[in-house]
Design a protein around this motif. Structure first.
Motif, PDB file in Angstrom:
ATOM      1  N   CYS A  52      89.250  30.004  53.188  1.00 46.84           N
ATOM      2  CA  CYS A  52      89.032  31.440  53.032  1.00 46.84           C
ATOM      3  C   CYS A  52      88.234  31.943  54.235  1.00 46.84           C
ATOM      4  O   CYS A  52      87.299  31.275  54.686  1.00 46.84           O
ATOM      5  CB  CYS A  52      88.260  31.740  51.757  1.00 46.84           C
ATOM      6  N   PHE A 100      94.088  31.459  53.783  1.00 46.93           N
ATOM      7  CA  PHE A 100      95.106  30.933  54.681  1.00 46.93           C
ATOM      8  C   PHE A 100      95.733  29.674  54.086  1.00 46.93           C
ATOM      9  O   PHE A 100      95.034  28.792  53.576  1.00 46.93           O
ATOM     10  CB  PHE A 100      94.494  30.635  56.051  1.00 46.93           C
ATOM     11  N   ASP A 101      97.048  29.596  54.159  1.00 42.56           N
ATOM     12  CA  ASP A 101      97.786  28.491  53.572  1.00 42.56           C
ATOM     13  C   ASP A 101      97.432  27.167  54.256  1.00 42.56           C
ATOM     14  O   ASP A 101      97.574  27.025  55.472  1.00 42.56           O
ATOM     15  CB  ASP A 101      99.287  28.754  53.672  1.00 42.56           C
ATOM     16  N   THR A 102      96.991  26.203  53.468  1.00 44.39           N
ATOM     17  CA  THR A 102      96.512  24.924  53.997  1.00 44.39           C
ATOM     18  C   THR A 102      97.608  24.172  54.740  1.00 44.39           C
ATOM     19  O   THR A 102      97.379  23.636  55.835  1.00 44.39           O
ATOM     20  CB  THR A 102      95.957  24.046  52.861  1.00 44.39           C
ATOM     21  N   GLU A 103      98.803  24.110  54.167  1.00 50.29           N
ATOM     22  CA  GLU A 103      99.878  23.346  54.802  1.00 50.29           C
ATOM     23  C   GLU A 103     100.324  23.996  56.107  1.00 50.29           C
ATOM     24  O   GLU A 103     100.634  23.302  57.076  1.00 50.29           O
ATOM     25  CB  GLU A 103     101.057  23.189  53.839  1.00 50.29           C
ATOM     26  N   MET A 104     100.394  25.315  56.123  1.00 47.63           N
ATOM     27  CA  MET A 104     100.753  26.003  57.365  1.00 47.63           C
ATOM     28  C   MET A 104      99.708  25.755  58.456  1.00 47.63           C
ATOM     29  O   MET A 104     100.044  25.663  59.637  1.00 47.63           O
ATOM     30  CB  MET A 104     100.902  27.509  57.120  1.00 47.63           C
ATOM     31  N   PHE A 121     100.263  32.917  58.177  1.00 42.73           N
ATOM     32  CA  PHE A 121      99.539  31.974  57.323  1.00 42.73           C
ATOM     33  C   PHE A 121      98.886  32.679  56.138  1.00 42.73           C
ATOM     34  O   PHE A 121      98.674  32.068  55.086  1.00 42.73           O
ATOM     35  CB  PHE A 121      98.435  31.258  58.117  1.00 42.73           C
ATOM     36  N   ARG A 167      99.999  35.458  54.548  1.00 40.91           N
ATOM     37  CA  ARG A 167     100.915  36.223  53.691  1.00 40.91           C
ATOM     38  C   ARG A 167     101.104  35.586  52.306  1.00 40.91           C
ATOM     39  O   ARG A 167     101.271  36.290  51.312  1.00 40.91           O
ATOM     40  CB  ARG A 167     102.271  36.380  54.370  1.00 40.91           C
ATOM     41  N   LYS A 168     101.050  34.268  52.226  1.00 40.12           N
ATOM     42  CA  LYS A 168     101.313  33.566  50.950  1.00 40.12           C
ATOM     43  C   LYS A 168     100.357  34.023  49.856  1.00 40.12           C
ATOM     44  O   LYS A 168     100.735  34.103  48.674  1.00 40.12           O
ATOM     45  CB  LYS A 168     101.200  32.062  51.169  1.00 40.12           C
ATOM     46  N   TYR A 169      99.132  34.349  50.253  1.00 38.53           N
ATOM     47  CA  TYR A 169      98.118  34.741  49.270  1.00 38.53           C
ATOM     48  C   TYR A 169      97.763  36.225  49.376  1.00 38.53           C
ATOM     49  O   TYR A 169      96.643  36.633  49.094  1.00 38.53           O
ATOM     50  CB  TYR A 169      96.875  33.867  49.435  1.00 38.53           C
ATOM     51  N   ARG A 187      91.498  25.686  49.440  1.00 36.99           N
ATOM     52  CA  ARG A 187      92.102  26.635  50.387  1.00 36.99           C
ATOM     53  C   ARG A 187      91.037  27.188  51.336  1.00 36.99           C
ATOM     54  O   ARG A 187      89.898  27.448  50.924  1.00 36.99           O
ATOM     55  CB  ARG A 187      92.771  27.784  49.637  1.00 36.99           C
TER      56      ARG A 187
END
Length: 390
Positions: A313, A228-232, A94, A96-98, A311
């Motif tokens: 954090c 952390f990616d919201t959609e994930m 989750f 890794r995207k950011y 998002r």
């Protein structure tokens, strides 16, 4: 069965096994399990600790997907709990995207404490003045105890005088700050404070009692953050639920205890895999949850907020007296493999990895609690591993 066994420690491992077989009425099959020493031989095990009768093994697993300070890591974990490894791997994905986890530098300063009792209030100033006047000499004395540590760039750095009030009257506590480099540091610290205590005994008022390391290592802090990616995570509603769960842990020590235990699930599993002292890490973490609390009581070690883009954090900070050198670390065959997998040699880097694992473990638990509940995923994986389809 009687527990008073005269000279039990004097026997060989095999002799102890025979004694226990009779006392506990073990079957031949059970005794054969005790005789299975895995990657050890009996003499190696006997050298580690007292009254050895066998070898206890746990699963050695790898958590995946970790990106920490732009470096990729596979995380060795020793734990009996399948959901710990799965949850850490998932939460790392989750983040890794950011950019994954971003960790700050970690100092390697440990605290040695010297307790001075039987003093009057007016004598506290006298002790403080003596310590400050003699500080360089005292630090030189401490550093003479460990020439190897000094040659590598470590050693005693400062002495701080503290006053505390107790049920036994006022006490002065000396905090000796020691840079232990890549070690956990207990042996170096304890040796130095004992030497200082011996020197100070007839030079200051009062009576010196305890001379020992503190596991609340507030000068050896590890801190990391991640987005952390919201959609994930499951969408904005789940993020909102996670914030409610965090607010609960921040305000209520009953919830905070379990919240922080979840953080330590990952850190302790990594510590076991790398031959580190899980008890010291756990004690320091839980003490810091009270010491650093803004609520006045035990509280959450982690912090969460939602940024202007919506998002989630997260941030985690805690004491991290974790090491890359030491007897078990360098001699245990599985810890050597763990470090080869990690490709880490410095304690600072291992501390950064550990705090990232703790944050990953925490967000995974909060996400489960905020959505399906902790038991559904936990028991599904548990039953799958046990082959139970019911």
């Amino acid at each position: 069965m009687k527990s008073s066994i005269s000279g039990f420690y004097k026997h060989t491992v095999e002799e102890r096994q025979s004694i226990i077989k009779k006392l506990a009425d073990l079957t031949d099959a059970e005794q054969n399990i005790l005789k299975n020493f895995g990657y050890f031989n009996p003499d190696e095990l006997d050298a580690y600790t007292e009254n050895v009768i066998g070898s206890f093994q746990l699963p050695f697993s790898l958590a995946t997907n970790f990106l920490i300070n732009e470096n990729e890591y596979l995380i060795p974990m020793v734990t009996e709990e399948p959901s710990i490894v799965a949850a850490a791997s998932n939460a790392a994905r989750f983040a890794r995207k950011y950019g994954g986890f971003r960790c700050e530098p970690v100092k390697s300063i440990m605290i040695g404490q010297i307790q001075i009792v039987k003093i009057e209030e007016e004598q506290i100033i006298e002790i403080s003045q003596f310590i400050n006047f003699e500080k360089k000499k005292l630090l030189d004395l401490a550093n003479s105890c460990d020439e190897k540590l000094i040659s590598l760039g470590g050693g005693a750095r400062d002495i701080i005088v503290r006053q505390i009030k107790t049920i036994k009257g006022p006490m002065v506590i000396l905090h000796v700050l020691i840079d232990v480099l890549d070690a956990m540091g207990a042996n170096a610290v304890n040796t130095m404070v004992e030497a200082l205590a011996n020197y100070l005994e007839d030079k200051i008022p009062g009576m010196i009692m305890l001379k020992i390391i503190s596991n609340l290592s507030i000068h050896r802090m590890a801190k990391c953050s991640a987005i952390f990616d919201t959609e994930m995570l499951g969408g904005p509603e789940i993020v909102s639920n996670i914030m409610n769960a965090y607010a609960f842990a921040q305000a209520d020590p009953f919830r905070a205890t379990t919240h922080n235990k979840g953080i330590m699930n990952g850190i302790s599993a990594l510590a076991l895999a790398t031959g580190n002292d899980t008890r010291a890490l756990e004690a320091g973490a839980h003490a810091f949850a009270s010491y650093n609390s803004k609520t006045g009581s035990y509280s959450s070690l982690s912090k969460y907020w939602v940024d202007h883009q919506g998002r989630l954090c997260g941030e985690l900070e805690l004491p991290m007296p974790i090491a890359t050198i030491g007897n078990i670390i360098q001699n245990h065959p599985m810890t050597r493999i763990a470090f080869k997998i990690l490709q880490v040699s410095k304690a600072e880097e291992l501390a950064q990895i550990a705090v990232a694992v703790g944050l990953a473990q925490n967000i995974a638990a909060l996400r489960a609690l905020a959505s399906e509940g902790i038991q559904k995923g936990h028991m599904k994986l548990h039953n799958k591993k046990l082959g139970n389809k019911s």
